[in-house]
Scaffold this motif. Structure first.
Motif, PDB file in Angstrom:
ATOM      1  N   VAL A 287      -9.632   9.362   6.774  1.00  0.00           N
ATOM      2  CA  VAL A 287      -8.758   8.206   6.992  1.00  0.00           C
ATOM      3  C   VAL A 287      -9.404   6.950   6.414  1.00  0.00           C
ATOM      4  N   GLU A 288     -10.708   6.812   6.590  1.00  0.00           N
ATOM      5  CA  GLU A 288     -11.416   5.657   6.039  1.00  0.00           C
ATOM      6  C   GLU A 288     -11.353   5.663   4.506  1.00  0.00           C
ATOM      7  N   ALA A 289     -11.510   6.847   3.909  1.00  0.00           N
ATOM      8  CA  ALA A 289     -11.435   6.954   2.446  1.00  0.00           C
ATOM      9  C   ALA A 289     -10.023   6.615   1.959  1.00  0.00           C
ATOM     10  N   LEU A 290      -9.004   7.077   2.669  1.00  0.00           N
ATOM     11  CA  LEU A 290      -7.626   6.748   2.280  1.00  0.00           C
ATOM     12  C   LEU A 290      -7.383   5.246   2.368  1.00  0.00           C
ATOM     13  N   ASN A 291      -7.888   4.615   3.421  1.00  0.00           N
ATOM     14  CA  ASN A 291      -7.723   3.168   3.558  1.00  0.00           C
ATOM     15  C   ASN A 291      -8.459   2.413   2.449  1.00  0.00           C
ATOM     16  N   SER A 292      -9.588   2.940   1.991  1.00  0.00           N
ATOM     17  CA  SER A 292     -10.311   2.264   0.905  1.00  0.00           C
ATOM     18  C   SER A 292      -9.574   2.416  -0.431  1.00  0.00           C
ATOM     19  N   HIS A 293      -8.746   3.442  -0.572  1.00  0.00           N
ATOM     20  CA  HIS A 293      -7.968   3.659  -1.793  1.00  0.00           C
ATOM     21  C   HIS A 293      -6.500   3.254  -1.623  1.00  0.00           C
ATOM     22  N   ALA A 294      -6.192   2.448  -0.625  1.00  0.00           N
ATOM     23  CA  ALA A 294      -4.805   2.100  -0.310  1.00  0.00           C
ATOM     24  C   ALA A 294      -4.111   1.377  -1.471  1.00  0.00           C
ATOM     25  N   LYS A 295      -4.819   0.504  -2.160  1.00  0.00           N
ATOM     26  CA  LYS A 295      -4.195  -0.220  -3.288  1.00  0.00           C
ATOM     27  C   LYS A 295      -3.891   0.726  -4.443  1.00  0.00           C
ATOM     28  N   PHE A 296      -4.780   1.680  -4.691  1.00  0.00           N
ATOM     29  CA  PHE A 296      -4.532   2.664  -5.740  1.00  0.00           C
ATOM     30  C   PHE A 296      -3.305   3.507  -5.383  1.00  0.00           C
ATOM     31  N   VAL A 297      -3.234   3.936  -4.126  1.00  0.00           N
ATOM     32  CA  VAL A 297      -2.090   4.735  -3.658  1.00  0.00           C
ATOM     33  C   VAL A 297      -0.805   3.931  -3.804  1.00  0.00           C
ATOM     34  N   ARG A 298      -0.870   2.658  -3.466  1.00  0.00           N
ATOM     35  CA  ARG A 298       0.299   1.788  -3.590  1.00  0.00           C
ATOM     36  C   ARG A 298       0.813   1.757  -5.029  1.00  0.00           C
ATOM     37  N   GLY A 299      -0.093   1.688  -5.985  1.00  0.00           N
ATOM     38  CA  GLY A 299       0.295   1.676  -7.392  1.00  0.00           C
ATOM     39  C   GLY A 299       0.885   3.005  -7.845  1.00  0.00           C
ATOM     40  N   ARG A 300       0.336   4.122  -7.347  1.00  0.00           N
ATOM     41  CA  ARG A 300       0.831   5.438  -7.737  1.00  0.00           C
ATOM     42  C   ARG A 300       2.180   5.759  -7.129  1.00  0.00           C
ATOM     43  N   VAL A 301       2.440   5.255  -5.947  1.00  0.00           N
ATOM     44  CA  VAL A 301       3.694   5.532  -5.245  1.00  0.00           C
ATOM     45  C   VAL A 301       4.810   4.634  -5.744  1.00  0.00           C
ATOM     46  N   SER A 302       4.459   3.538  -6.390  1.00  0.00           N
ATOM     47  CA  SER A 302       5.466   2.549  -6.794  1.00  0.00           C
ATOM     48  C   SER A 302       6.533   3.124  -7.718  1.00  0.00           C
ATOM     49  N   GLY A 303       6.189   4.095  -8.534  1.00  0.00           N
ATOM     50  CA  GLY A 303       7.187   4.694  -9.429  1.00  0.00           C
ATOM     51  C   GLY A 303       8.296   5.400  -8.674  1.00  0.00           C
ATOM     52  N   ALA A 304       7.946   6.072  -7.589  1.00  0.00           N
ATOM     53  CA  ALA A 304       8.945   6.794  -6.797  1.00  0.00           C
ATOM     54  C   ALA A 304       9.753   5.862  -5.902  1.00  0.00           C
ATOM     55  N   LEU A 305       9.248   4.657  -5.685  1.00  0.00           N
ATOM     56  CA  LEU A 305       9.922   3.713  -4.781  1.00  0.00           C
ATOM     57  C   LEU A 305      10.362   2.455  -5.506  1.00  0.00           C
ATOM     58  N   ARG A 306      10.744   2.584  -6.758  1.00  0.00           N
ATOM     59  CA  ARG A 306      11.087   1.389  -7.535  1.00  0.00           C
ATOM     60  C   ARG A 306      12.372   0.714  -7.074  1.00  0.00           C
ATOM     61  N   GLN A 307      13.154   1.352  -6.202  1.00  0.00           N
ATOM     62  CA  GLN A 307      14.372   0.718  -5.702  1.00  0.00           C
ATOM     63  C   GLN A 307      14.062  -0.332  -4.630  1.00  0.00           C
ATOM     64  N   MET A 308      12.817  -0.354  -4.153  1.00  0.00           N
ATOM     65  CA  MET A 308      12.450  -1.308  -3.117  1.00  0.00           C
ATOM     66  C   MET A 308      12.146  -2.674  -3.730  1.00  0.00           C
ATOM     67  N   LYS A 309      12.520  -3.716  -3.018  1.00  0.00           N
ATOM     68  CA  LYS A 309      12.273  -5.069  -3.499  1.00  0.00           C
ATOM     69  C   LYS A 309      10.778  -5.380  -3.477  1.00  0.00           C
ATOM     70  N   TYR A 310      10.111  -5.002  -2.390  1.00  0.00           N
ATOM     71  CA  TYR A 310       8.672  -5.202  -2.247  1.00  0.00           C
ATOM     72  C   TYR A 310       8.009  -3.856  -2.028  1.00  0.00           C
ATOM     73  N   MET A 311       6.903  -3.630  -2.700  1.00  0.00           N
ATOM     74  CA  MET A 311       6.152  -2.402  -2.495  1.00  0.00           C
ATOM     75  C   MET A 311       5.305  -2.594  -1.237  1.00  0.00           C
ATOM     76  N   PRO A 312       5.407  -1.677  -0.284  1.00  0.00           N
ATOM     77  CA  PRO A 312       4.699  -1.878   0.980  1.00  0.00           C
ATOM     78  C   PRO A 312       3.186  -1.720   0.828  1.00  0.00           C
ATOM     79  N   GLU A 313       2.489  -2.401   1.704  1.00  0.00           N
ATOM     80  CA  GLU A 313       1.040  -2.256   1.817  1.00  0.00           C
ATOM     81  C   GLU A 313       0.791  -1.036   2.709  1.00  0.00           C
ATOM     82  N   PHE A 314      -0.118  -0.166   2.316  1.00  0.00           N
ATOM     83  CA  PHE A 314      -0.361   1.066   3.069  1.00  0.00           C
ATOM     84  C   PHE A 314      -1.520   0.911   4.036  1.00  0.00           C
TER      85      PHE A 314
END
Length: 141
Positions: free
Chosen positions: A73-100
């Motif tokens: 969980v700590e490792a996932l939280n440290s990579h949260a911004k990277f995950v946010r960037g990778r998930v953005s393609g699948a969630l491009r219909q959202m106005k704001y990309m959420p913070e994980f």
């Protein structure tokens, strides 16, 4: 006119949370995060809760095959911004990309504890006579 206050999440929050859960699961499944702690375990995303403004996504994860779940969980939280960037393609219909934010999912432990309590001799003793009386009542009818 004031909005009615509800204690639970809105339909929109639930729908978006499920979309985010699917996108997050796909990203984790592809193994795009380069971290030895995450690579050595299978991470299951059981639920994603969205904030009312849909800007924060709290993902409840269960690391499988990992010795230290807190480290995953700590490792996932440290990579949260990277995950946010990778998930953005699948969630491009959202106005704001959420913070994980990643949290350990303890609901399975709670279910196991409740199941263990229900199978305990004390509970079985308390439930025994009621079940017998129920059977006798059905026989009389």
């Amino acid at each position: 006119m004031p909005r009615p206050t509800t204690s639970g999440p809105s339909q929109r929050m639930l729908r978006v949370g499920e979309q985010v859960r699917h996108a997050l699961s796909e990203t984790l499944q592809r193994g795009e995060i380069i971290d030895p702690v995450i690579e050595n375990s299978v991470v299951s995303v059981s639920e994603v809760r969205m904030s009312p403004d849909l800007k924060i996504a709290t993902a409840f994860v269960s690391p499988l095959g990992a010795g230290d779940a807190d480290a995953v969980v700590e490792a996932l939280n440290s990579h949260a911004k990277f995950v946010r960037g990778r998930v953005s393609g699948a969630l491009r219909q959202m106005k704001y990309m959420p913070e994980f934010r990643f949290r350990l999912d303890t609901s399975f432990d709670n279910f196991a504890r409740i199941n263990e309590l229900l199978k305990s001799p004390e509970v079985a003793r308390d439930l025994g006579p009621a079940d017998e009386n129920k059977d006798e009542d059905e026989d009389e009818e």
